[in-house]
Every structure is written in C-alpha cells, then in structure tokens.
Design an enzyme around this catalytic site. Structure first.
Site, PDB file in Angstrom:
ATOM      1  N   GLY A   9       0.808  -1.222   0.000  1.00 24.33           N
ATOM      2  CA  GLY A   9       0.000   0.000   0.000  1.00 24.33           C
ATOM      3  C   GLY A   9       0.838   1.268   0.000  1.00 24.33           C
ATOM      4  O   GLY A   9       2.075   1.234  -0.106  1.00 24.33           O
ATOM      5  N   TYR A  10       0.133   2.368   0.115  1.00 24.22           N
ATOM      6  CA  TYR A  10       0.776   3.696   0.023  1.00 24.22           C
ATOM      7  C   TYR A  10       1.861   3.870   1.095  1.00 24.22           C
ATOM      8  O   TYR A  10       3.048   4.028   0.785  1.00 24.22           O
ATOM      9  CB  TYR A  10      -0.323   4.758   0.158  1.00 24.22           C
ATOM     10  CG  TYR A  10       0.169   6.172   0.325  1.00 24.22           C
ATOM     11  CD1 TYR A  10       1.203   6.683  -0.467  1.00 24.22           C
ATOM     12  CD2 TYR A  10      -0.421   7.023   1.267  1.00 24.22           C
ATOM     13  CE1 TYR A  10       1.639   7.989  -0.312  1.00 24.22           C
ATOM     14  CE2 TYR A  10       0.004   8.327   1.424  1.00 24.22           C
ATOM     15  CZ  TYR A  10       1.044   8.807   0.632  1.00 24.22           C
ATOM     16  OH  TYR A  10       1.463  10.090   0.805  1.00 24.22           O
ATOM     17  N   ASN A  31      -3.168  -8.476   0.949  1.00 28.01           N
ATOM     18  CA  ASN A  31      -4.169  -9.188   0.142  1.00 28.01           C
ATOM     19  C   ASN A  31      -4.507  -8.422  -1.130  1.00 28.01           C
ATOM     20  O   ASN A  31      -5.399  -8.821  -1.880  1.00 28.01           O
ATOM     21  CB  ASN A  31      -5.434  -9.497   0.963  1.00 28.01           C
ATOM     22  CG  ASN A  31      -6.189  -8.235   1.358  1.00 28.01           C
ATOM     23  OD1 ASN A  31      -5.813  -7.129   0.998  1.00 28.01           O
ATOM     24  ND2 ASN A  31      -7.277  -8.408   2.101  1.00 28.01           N
ATOM     25  N   LEU A  32      -3.820  -7.323  -1.361  1.00 27.49           N
ATOM     26  CA  LEU A  32      -3.967  -6.480  -2.564  1.00 27.49           C
ATOM     27  C   LEU A  32      -5.399  -5.970  -2.748  1.00 27.49           C
ATOM     28  O   LEU A  32      -5.820  -5.681  -3.865  1.00 27.49           O
ATOM     29  CB  LEU A  32      -3.458  -7.205  -3.818  1.00 27.49           C
ATOM     30  CG  LEU A  32      -1.998  -7.669  -3.783  1.00 27.49           C
ATOM     31  CD1 LEU A  32      -1.595  -8.343  -5.102  1.00 27.49           C
ATOM     32  CD2 LEU A  32      -1.037  -6.494  -3.514  1.00 27.49           C
ATOM     33  N   ASP A  57      -4.021 -12.807   3.532  1.00 24.44           N
ATOM     34  CA  ASP A  57      -4.901 -11.948   4.326  1.00 24.44           C
ATOM     35  C   ASP A  57      -4.492 -12.080   5.785  1.00 24.44           C
ATOM     36  O   ASP A  57      -4.259 -13.192   6.265  1.00 24.44           O
ATOM     37  CB  ASP A  57      -6.354 -12.405   4.120  1.00 24.44           C
ATOM     38  CG  ASP A  57      -7.343 -11.375   4.614  1.00 24.44           C
ATOM     39  OD1 ASP A  57      -7.394 -11.114   5.838  1.00 24.44           O
ATOM     40  OD2 ASP A  57      -8.073 -10.810   3.773  1.00 24.44           O
ATOM     41  N   LYS A  83      -9.446   1.919   5.218  1.00 20.77           N
ATOM     42  CA  LYS A  83      -9.225   3.274   5.776  1.00 20.77           C
ATOM     43  C   LYS A  83     -10.195   4.339   5.270  1.00 20.77           C
ATOM     44  O   LYS A  83      -9.993   5.519   5.537  1.00 20.77           O
ATOM     45  CB  LYS A  83      -7.798   3.710   5.474  1.00 20.77           C
ATOM     46  CG  LYS A  83      -7.504   3.817   3.987  1.00 20.77           C
ATOM     47  CD  LYS A  83      -6.239   4.588   3.678  1.00 20.77           C
ATOM     48  CE  LYS A  83      -6.047   4.736   2.182  1.00 20.77           C
ATOM     49  NZ  LYS A  83      -4.913   5.559   1.801  1.00 20.77           N
ATOM     50  N   SER A 123      -4.238   6.277  14.135  1.00 17.73           N
ATOM     51  CA  SER A 123      -4.566   7.501  13.394  1.00 17.73           C
ATOM     52  C   SER A 123      -4.987   8.598  14.355  1.00 17.73           C
ATOM     53  O   SER A 123      -5.615   8.326  15.386  1.00 17.73           O
ATOM     54  CB  SER A 123      -5.722   7.187  12.438  1.00 17.73           C
ATOM     55  OG  SER A 123      -6.250   8.367  11.890  1.00 17.73           O
ATOM     56  N   ALA A 124      -4.692   9.827  13.970  1.00 14.82           N
ATOM     57  CA  ALA A 124      -5.153  10.982  14.755  1.00 14.82           C
ATOM     58  C   ALA A 124      -6.671  11.037  14.802  1.00 14.82           C
ATOM     59  O   ALA A 124      -7.242  11.744  15.631  1.00 14.82           O
ATOM     60  CB  ALA A 124      -4.615  12.265  14.136  1.00 14.82           C
ATOM     61  N   TYR A 147     -14.559   3.757  11.236  1.00 15.93           N
ATOM     62  CA  TYR A 147     -13.132   3.574  10.948  1.00 15.93           C
ATOM     63  C   TYR A 147     -12.289   3.982  12.156  1.00 15.93           C
ATOM     64  O   TYR A 147     -11.417   3.241  12.618  1.00 15.93           O
ATOM     65  CB  TYR A 147     -12.718   4.396   9.718  1.00 15.93           C
ATOM     66  CG  TYR A 147     -11.217   4.560   9.600  1.00 15.93           C
ATOM     67  CD1 TYR A 147     -10.404   3.484   9.271  1.00 15.93           C
ATOM     68  CD2 TYR A 147     -10.606   5.795   9.869  1.00 15.93           C
ATOM     69  CE1 TYR A 147      -9.024   3.618   9.204  1.00 15.93           C
ATOM     70  CE2 TYR A 147      -9.231   5.940   9.800  1.00 15.93           C
ATOM     71  CZ  TYR A 147      -8.448   4.853   9.466  1.00 15.93           C
ATOM     72  OH  TYR A 147      -7.082   5.002   9.414  1.00 15.93           O
ATOM     73  N   LYS A 151      -9.692   1.784  14.995  1.00 11.47           N
ATOM     74  CA  LYS A 151      -8.331   2.116  15.465  1.00 11.47           C
ATOM     75  C   LYS A 151      -8.320   2.202  16.991  1.00 11.47           C
ATOM     76  O   LYS A 151      -7.397   1.710  17.654  1.00 11.47           O
ATOM     77  CB  LYS A 151      -7.865   3.437  14.842  1.00 11.47           C
ATOM     78  CG  LYS A 151      -7.665   3.381  13.342  1.00 11.47           C
ATOM     79  CD  LYS A 151      -6.511   2.465  12.966  1.00 11.47           C
ATOM     80  CE  LYS A 151      -6.264   2.421  11.477  1.00 11.47           C
ATOM     81  NZ  LYS A 151      -5.299   1.407  11.061  1.00 11.47           N
ATOM     82  N   ARG A 289     -18.137  19.298   4.739  1.00  8.80           N
ATOM     83  CA  ARG A 289     -18.320  17.839   4.700  1.00  8.80           C
ATOM     84  C   ARG A 289     -18.696  17.369   6.102  1.00  8.80           C
ATOM     85  O   ARG A 289     -18.045  17.765   7.080  1.00  8.80           O
ATOM     86  CB  ARG A 289     -17.005  17.204   4.236  1.00  8.80           C
ATOM     87  CG  ARG A 289     -17.057  15.712   4.007  1.00  8.80           C
ATOM     88  CD  ARG A 289     -15.793  15.197   3.352  1.00  8.80           C
ATOM     89  NE  ARG A 289     -14.595  15.362   4.175  1.00  8.80           N
ATOM     90  CZ  ARG A 289     -13.376  14.941   3.838  1.00  8.80           C
ATOM     91  NH1 ARG A 289     -13.191  14.343   2.667  1.00  8.80           N
ATOM     92  NH2 ARG A 289     -12.352  15.126   4.627  1.00  8.80           N
TER      93      ARG A 289
END
Ligand code: NAD
Ligand code: WQD
Length: 336
Positions: A9-10, A31-32, A57, A83, A123-124, A147, A151, A289
C-alpha cells in the site's frame, strides 16, 4: 526479518524502502484489496533489492503463523487495514472484521510464533473533535466514525495484551495526514477508487483527470475559513517507524503522535500545489463535509523526546513529491 502487513500500500511501500535502505530484510504481506503489486517492483527499482512478498490476508492466522516461522521474523509493522471513513459508516461490519478481527488474528499468530514486537498504524482520527490544540497523546480519545473506532478498539486491545504479558513491546503510532511520495517518483499514493483525501484530489485536478477541487467549507473559524490539517511527508512518516522499532529494543508500550506540529489550510495546499506544479488548480467552494473538524494538528514533542524523531520536509516538498509521482504515473500504477 521484519514482517510488514499492508506492505504493497501507500504508506507500507515507503516503509519498505526505509527498512531496506536501513539494511533490514522485509517480508511484506498484503491481500492487494487496495493496492497493486507494481509498487513492490518499484521498491526493487529504488533499493536494488526486493522485499519478499506473500499474498495473504491477515485474518488467515495459519498463513501468517507459517510466514512468521518460515522467515524468522523478529518484529511486525502492522499497516494492513481498510481506511475509507465514509465506507466505514456504510459497511461497519466489514471494517470491524478486517481491521479489528484482522489484528486479533495477527496477534494470535505472533503469540504462537513467540514474536512479541509490534508497531501499529493508528490515526489521529482517534481523537475525534479536538477539545484543545495542539493534540498531545493525553488528549481524550473519542472517534466519531466506525473507521476511527476500529483504530481505537485495536489500541485498547493492544494495551490489554501488553497488560497481560509484559514481554510484548508495542508502539502505537497515531499518524496525522500522510501525503507526498518518494523522491524518485516511483512509488506514491494510487487510490483505486475516487479519492477522498485532499492531496490526491488536488493532484488529479492539476493533471486534468478531474475538473476542479470541491473545497468543503470556507466558513470555519480559521484565518482563510478553510479546514486546517497537519500534513506529514510519507517519507518522514516512514522514518518514524524505524525510530519506533529502535525504541522497542526496550520493553514497553508507547503511544506516539507522528505529525509535524504545524497546520496548513485547504487553500494553502491548493496554492502550494499550483506553485510547484505550474498548473492551474481550479476549485469551487462547497458545503462543509459532514464529520470534518475545523483544525487538527499534532503536538509532536513526545515523538521527539521518546523516539528522537522529528519530521523534516515542508509542505512545498510534500506537494512537489506528490506532483512528481502524479506526473510520472498519470494513471497511477495501472499505466505501468
Ligand atoms: P493503503 O490502503 O494504501 O494500504 C493498506 C494496505 O493493506 C493495502 O495494500 C491493502 O491491500 C492491505 N490490506 C487491507 N486489508 C488487508 C487484509 N485483511 N490482509 C492483508 N492486507 C490487507 O492505505 P495506507 O494509506 O497505506 O494506510 C496504511 C495504514 O495506515 C492503514 O492501517 C491506515 O488505516 C493507516 N492510516 C492511514 C492514514 C492515511 O491518511 N493514509 C492516516 C492514518 C492512519
Ligand atoms: C483534509 C482537508 C477537508 C477533500 C482523513 C481521515 C483520517 C485520516 C486522514 C486515516 C479537510 C478538505 C478534502 C476535498 C476538501 N485517515 N477537503 N475537499 O479528513 O483530515 O482525514 O484522512 O486514518 O481518518 O478522516 O483528510 O484529506 O480528507 O481532508 O476541501 O475534496 O481537506 O474538508 O479540511 P482528513 P482529508
């Protein structure tokens, strides 16, 4: 050998480069579901050597156990997860299964293999709406979407795990807003669907893949009215994982922010991107948003004091590197 989940991933691909550059060996599991194996080929092009890749996985405990054993893994950096905030509200069970159950299966496999060093991507977003700024690690956690709750629940599970067995060495890293790309332009963020995050959208507008950026609100209580975030260069973020791994040579559990400590508005990002790309970045002001906060940025003091880590790269560098990847890969890895 380090096991890197979500390694295609990124953020994972940038951590893989940092680990290989530091002389460590890496087995990447993915797991792409939200990535492309091209990133793994690019890692080889950058580093001159490869990560070992296992298409698996994290919920497959037996497969992970076998990988841990076969490769003599000593520590795990765990990024695999879903995410997308909006999708998590539509499909919360999918998120709990993938992220929370996935982490539990991973931890079970690690326990069986007696691998008890773990760096986890939090994550924040766990902080929810800031009660004060900057956000330090003592700020109460109150995530406002499924999400974020995955976390938060994982953080709590890991704390209980450590409470039950002090042999565990665990670093919980709370990322702020990762952006940018490796300076080579070979790896970067390649959203498979329509992007949700600001930088990939701005980059796709600059290159002409989308007509304009929708700025979600300019009536916040900020200098220019648009939302402020703590954008952090993904290469700086990656180096934070190496610092965390070093710190875990000592036993313990640590929870640390990875951010720069300074905020940039949506208009700052659009303006900076325009300057570095030399391209127009048309935008339109739209409604706020749902779920967005006005301002969010880190107090990075603990990372500095505990890990000896600070971010180095500026917003200009973040936008320039993001643009470099976009230019070299106008259609992401699919054009490769
Ligand atoms: P990404 O989607 O590019 O990477 C996650 C990788 O995990 C993908 O390659 C995906 O295919 C893989 N994956 C997902 N579920 C899996 C499973 N069950 N088994 C094996 N592989 C699985 O996302 P990213 O931006 O690189 O994020 C990495 C981690 O950092 C995630 O845990 C994410 O929640 C966290 N994080 C990201 C951000 C951000 O803004 N990008 C911010 C804070 C935290
Ligand atoms: C940044 C700013 C938007 C898109 C999200 C997740 C968080 C974390 C990081 C994983 C905000 C504005 C955005 C657009 C805009 N991910 N914006 N137009 O919301 O801070 O955080 O990614 O853990 O959990 O919630 O990042 O990039 O979506 O937004 O005006 O088309 O850009 O309103 O002010 P965010 P983002």
């Amino acid at each position: 050998m380090i096991l890197l989940t979500g390694g295609a991933g990124y953020i994972g691909s940038h951590i893989a480069v940092a680990l290989l550059d530091a002389g460590l060996d890496v087995v990447a599991v993915d797991n792409l579901s939200n990535s492309n194996s091209t990133s793994l080929e690019r890692i080889r092009a950058i580093c001159g050597r490869s990560v070992i890749f296992r298409h698996a996985d994290i919920r497959n405990e037996e497969a992970i156990y076998q990988i841990l054993r076969a490769h003599d893994v000593t520590a795990v950096i765990h990024l695999a997860g879903l995410k997308a905030v909006g999708e998590s509200s539509a499909q919360p069970m999918t998120y709990y299964d993938n992220n929370v159950v996935g982490t539990m299966r991973l931890v079970s496999a690690m326990t069986r293999a007696a691998v008890k060093t773990l760096v986890f991507s939090s994550s924040a977003t766990v902080y929810g709406t800031p009660a004060y700024l900057p956000l330090d690690e003592k700020h109460p956690v109150a995530p406002i979407n499924p999400y974020g709750r995955t976390k938060y629940f994982i953080e709590e599970i890991l704390k209980d795990l450590h409470g039950s067995d002090k042999d565990w060495r665990i670093a919980i890293l709370r990322y702020f807003n990762p952006v940018g790309a490796h300076e080579s332009g070979l790896i970067g963020e390649d959203p498979l669907d329509v992007p949700n995050n600001l930088l990939p959208i701005v980059a796709q507008v600059a290159i002409g893949r989308r007509p304009k950026v929708h700025v979600w609100g300019n009536d916040y209580d900020t200098p220019d009215g648009t939302g402020i975030r703590d954008y952090i260069h993904v290469v700086d973020l990656a180096s934070g994982h190496l610092s965390a791994l070093s710190q875990l040579r000592q036993p313990g559990l640590l929870t640390v922010n990875l951010g720069t400590g300074s905020g940039s508005s949506v208009m700052d990002v659009i303006q900076t991107f325009k300057e570095v790309s030399g391209r127009p970045v048309p935008y339109v002001i739209d409604q706020r948003r749902v779920g967005d906060v006005a301002i969010c940025y880190a107090d990075p003091t603990l990372a500095k004091n505990l890990l000896g880590w600070t971010s180095k790269r500026s917003l200009t560098q973040m936008c320039a590197d993001h643009w470099h990847f976009q230019m070299k890969n106008p259609n992401g890895y699919r054009g490769a």
